[in-house]
Design a protein around this motif. Sequence first.
Motif: not given
Length: 323
Positions: A188-194
């Motif tokens: 259940g991985d997520t990348m977070i982009r700003f």
Amino acid sequence: MKSVWQFPVVAFALIAVALSTSAWAQGPDYSKIDITTEKIAPNLYMLSGSAGFDPGHHDAAGGRIGVLAGPDGIFMVDAQYAQLTDKVLAAIRQISPAPIRFLVNTHLHVDHTGGNANFAKMGATIFAREELREELAHPAVPANGGAAPARDPASLPVVTYGLGGPVKIHMAGEIVDLIPVRAAHTGGDTMIRFENANAIMIGDFYRNYGYPYIDTINGGSLKGALEALEATLELAGPDTKLIPGHGTIVNRTDIIPYRDMILAVQAKVLQMIAQGKTQQEVLAAKVTAPYDAKVPGGLLPAGAGTSADRFVGMVYSELKAGK
């Protein structure tokens, strides 16, 4: 930004030597861990735990936390160990007095989700993958056969999402993209982009302290980790800051040799499987030897062997099973 794939990191080795064998049995010494703050952009900060006090993460205790702050509130990425919540909150309050509105988890592990319940009780709404919520609600039995850890129901994500396009959050003058990743470090991985800060928090499928750790018990996979690295290369521009959960901040050129190392080890292990070699024979062959000098922490204890052994054993198991 310096990649440990390019430069020797003597400091990490000195930190590792300072840790005694007994520390591995005792776990982190939370009383000695401080939280440091690094400014990434005008309103984006990274928080990290002290080096040398967490046997599982010698370079910095627990997982890195992201803090986006503005007049409309605070958006957090990950929650560290529960035992460090007061110190994390104190560091956040040095940045902003605004309410903590949202918290997203990059993945399941306790050094990233342990503080979830504490921040939820302060009013934060937790976002995460559907798989992560399920993993928190019904934790897998550990490899050692012990009891699965109990979780406070408040730690569970309230807003969940699956694979597909990113979930977008507009706040603090920023556009935040929650980008789901196919089963990589965990299921259940997520990348977070700003977007405006040109920074991406990539969780733990990339790490430049120790060899890759793919948690197959909780849904991670070698194939998914390689896909996640390719997705990172596609998302990142030449100046994008890539911020792993552990290790140094890097850019896209640092991802390439890391991916190539995984592919080379995979090819060598696959060749040895075709020759009828057992897992113990593959481990004894030290297939990571060409990379060991470039990977700080790669030969330090991790589970039943070293970080290198854990990585090679996982590669063998997946390839042997035909995955």
